[in-house]
Write an enzyme that holds these catalytic residues in place. Structure first.
Site, short mmCIF file in Angstrom:
data_model
loop_
_atom_site.label_atom_id
_atom_site.label_comp_id
_atom_site.label_asym_id
_atom_site.label_seq_id
_atom_site.Cartn_x
_atom_site.Cartn_y
_atom_site.Cartn_z
N HIS A 1 0.83 -1.20 0.00
CA HIS A 1 0.00 0.00 0.00
C HIS A 1 0.87 1.26 0.00
O HIS A 1 2.05 1.23 0.36
CB HIS A 1 -0.93 0.02 1.22
CG HIS A 1 -0.19 -0.04 2.52
ND1 HIS A 1 0.47 1.04 3.06
CD2 HIS A 1 0.01 -1.06 3.38
CE1 HIS A 1 1.04 0.71 4.19
NE2 HIS A 1 0.79 -0.57 4.42
N ASP B 1 3.94 -4.55 3.80
CA ASP B 1 5.38 -4.84 3.86
C ASP B 1 5.62 -6.26 4.34
O ASP B 1 6.55 -6.93 3.88
CB ASP B 1 6.11 -3.82 4.74
CG ASP B 1 5.50 -3.68 6.14
OD1 ASP B 1 4.52 -4.38 6.45
OD2 ASP B 1 6.02 -2.85 6.92
#
Length: 480
Positions: free
Chosen positions: A97, A379
Site C-alpha cells: 500500500h 510490507d
C-alpha cells in the site's frame, strides 16, 4: 559546397550509427561492457548499492527518504523490456500500500496533523487525481467480496485516522498504474480494448489502505474502468496463504526470528540510551515507549516534513530518529546473516508463489483468463517473498513498492516461455535463487519458466534442508 555536403552526410551517418548502437543496448541484443570477471552482462545490475547515487557509508536519513518514496515527476523502469522476438502474455503485480498515517501514537504527544481528503491543488498532485475521486464516487454501490464492500473506496478524513491512506499514497499508486499502463497496455497490448472481467484478477487484504491503493493503481492502469468488470477478492491473511495458512514450522521460525530481534536490541547500548532520553522527554516508562513503536510515527513526521513531537521537557530530534533507523538497518543485515527469517520466508511465501506459478502455467498453455493479476498487500507480504526468491540485498519494501512477474513467449519457439522479475522497476531476475546461474549454463537471454516452476515445486523445500516434497509435509516436519 561538395566538401560541406560530404561532411553533413558523414555527420548524419555517425548519428544513425550511434542511435542503432544505443537501441541494441537498450534491447539487450549486444552487451554494454564485458564484466571484469568474465560474467555475462545480464548479471551486472545490482540491487544494492548504486555507487553513483548512494552514500559510501550507510546513511539512515538517506534510507528513510527512499522508504518514503516521495512521488517524483519521472521514474526509470525496466518493466516490459525483452528481445524483439518475445511476446508478453501475462503480468502479475504484488504491491505494498501507499503512504499511510501511523498505526501507533507516541504517548503524550499530539498526533501529526495530516489531511486525508484528496485535494487537487495540494501537493503531491497527479493529473488523474480529480478524475480518480469522481470515478470512485460512482463505485459506491459496487459489490466486492465481504468485508471489502463495507470499506471506503478512497480516503476522506480531514484528520487522518490511524493507518489511513494519505493523498501521497494515492498519488504513488496512480503513478504506478500509469507507468504500467504505458508499458503493458499501450506498448505491449497485454489486454484488449474490450477486456473482460475474467482477464483481470484482483485481491487485497481487508484494510482500507490496501483496497484504496489497489483501486488507485487500477485506475492509473485502466482509467475510467467499467465497475461491472471489477471485483476485488478478500484475503484474510497478510501472507496471502488462502487455505494453506496453518504451518507450525513457519511459526517456529518466526518465534526464533523474533527472539533474535530482541537479543540484538538488548545489545545495542546506543538504542537503549536513545529510548531512555525519549522516555524522559515524554515522561513515560521506557517499556511503554518501546511498545508504542515510535519509529512508525516518526517516519510519518519525516516523510511529511513535519517537526518531531515536543513536550515541556524537550523535543524528540533527528539524533533520536537516526539512532532508531540505524538499528533497523543493522537488524536487517543480521537477519540476512542468521537465516532464520529465510526459513520463515520460504514457508510463508510458498502459497502466493505457488499461485503465481500456477497462473503462469495456465497462461503458457494458452488460457486467456487472468492475464493481469494484482495483489494489494503490506510490507509483511512483500518482505518474505523477496527473501524467499533469494533477493537478500533488496531493500525493505518502501511505501507503494511493486514486485512484478512477467511471462514471455518466444515467437520463434512458441512452446518456450520465460519470466522476468522486477522490483521497483529494477530487473532482478538474475539475482533470484532460481536464475542467478542461468547465464553460465545457457545461452538463452531470458530465464526459463521451468526454472521458476522447479524452484517453487521442489527447490524451496530443498533450501529448508528438508526431504519434504510438498508444502504440507514441510510445514509439519520436526522443529527448527
Amino acid at each position: 559546397m561538395l566538401f560541406r555536403n560530404r561532411f553533413l552526410l558523414l555527420l548524419a551517418l555517425a548519428a544513425l550509427l550511434a542511435f542503432l548502437s544505443l537501441s541494441l543496448q537498450f534491447f539487450h541484443l549486444i552487451p554494454i561492457s564485458a564484466a571484469k570477471d568474465g560474467a555475462s552482462s545480464k548479471s551486472r545490475k545490482r540491487i544494492l548499492p548504486d555507487p553513483v547515487t548512494e552514500p559510501r557509508v550507510t546513511d539512515p536519513v538517506y534510507e528513510a527518504l527512499l522508504y518514503c518514496n516521495i512521488p517524483s515527476v519521472a521514474e526509470r523502469s525496466m518493466e516490459g523490456h525483452a528481445p524483439h522476438h518475445f511476446k508478453l502474455i501475462s503480468v502479475q503485480v504484488l504491491i505494498r500500500h501507499g503512504d499511510r498515517y501511523p498505526l501507533y501514537a507516541i504517548p503524550k504527544t499530539k498526533r501529526p496533523e495530516i489531511d486525508c481528503t484528496l485535494v487537487a491543488n495540494r501537493k503531491p498532485y497527479h493529473p488523474k487525481l480529480e478524475a480518480f475521486v469522481s470515478h470512485m464516487a460512482k463505485g459506491s454501490g459496487t459489490s466486492f467480496e465481504s468485508p471489502l464492500n463495507s470499506l471506503p473506496l478512497f480516503p476522506n478524513h480531514p484528520l487522518c485516522e490511524m493507518g489511513e491512506l494519505t493523498q501521497t499514497g494515492v498519488v504513488q499508486h496512480l503513478q504506478n498504474g500509469q507507468l504500467l499502463r504505458d508499458i503493458y497496455i499501450k506498448k505491449h497490448k497485454l489486454l484488449p480494448v474490450d477486456w473482460s472481467a475474467d482477464q483481470v484478477y484482483l485481491e487485497t487484504t481487508g484494510k482500507s489502505r490496501t483496497l484504496q491503493s489497489g483501486l488507485a493503481l487500477l485506475y492509473g492502469f485502466l482509467p475510467d474502468f467499467d465497475w461491472k468488470k471489477v471485483y476485488f477478492r478478500h484475503q484474510p491473511s497478510a501472507l496471502f496463504c488462502s487455505g494453506n495458512c496453518y504451518c507450525p514450522l513457519r511459526n517456529q521460525y518466526l518465534e526464533k526470528e523474533q527472539r533474535r530481534q530482541y537479543l540484538l536490541r538488548l545489545k545495542n547500548s546506543q538504542l537503549e540510551r536513545t529510548y531512555g532520553e525519549m522516555a524522559r522527554i515524554l515522561d513515560i516508562p521506557t517499556k511503554q515507549l518501546r511498545a508504542a513503536n515510535p519509529i512508525d510515527s516518526l517516519l510519518c513526521h519525516f516523510c511529511h516534513n513535519l517537526s518531531f513531537p515536543c513536550t515541556r521537557s524537550g523535543c524528540i530530534d533527528m539524533g533520536h530518529f537516526k539512532a532508531i533507523k540505524m538499528h533497523q538497518i543493522e537488524d536487517e543485515k543480521e537477519r540476512r546473516e542468521k537465516k532464520l527469517y529465510l526459513g520463515y520466508s520460504l514457508l510463508g511465501a510458498h502459497p502466493i508463489l505457488n499461485q503465481t506459478v500456477s497462473r503462469m502455467q495456465r497462461a503458457a498453455e494458452g488460457r486467456k483468463d487472468e492475464l493481469f493479476a494484482l495483489y494489494s498487500a503490506h510490507d509483511v507480504t512483500l518482505s518474505p517473498v523477496l527473501s524467499a526468491l533469494g533477493l537478500s540485498e533488496a531493500r525493505f519494501p518502501r511505501f507503494a513498492a511493486r514486485l512484478i512477474f512477467e511471462l514471455w513467449q518466444d515467437r520463434e519457439k512458441p512452446s518456450e516461455h520465460s519470466i522476468r522479475v522486477l522490483y521497483n522497476g529494477v530487473d532482478v531476475t538474475f539475482h533470484t535463487s532460481f536464475c542467478q546461474d542461468h547465464h553460465r549454463r545457457s545461452p538463452k537471454p531470458m530465464c526459463p519458466l521451468e526454472n521458476f516452476v522447479r524452484f517453487v515445486k521442489r527447490d524451496m523445500f530443498v533450501a529448508l534442508d528438508s526431504s519434504s516434497t510438498n508444502y504440507y509435509d514441510a510445514c509439519h516436519r520436526e522443529g527448527v
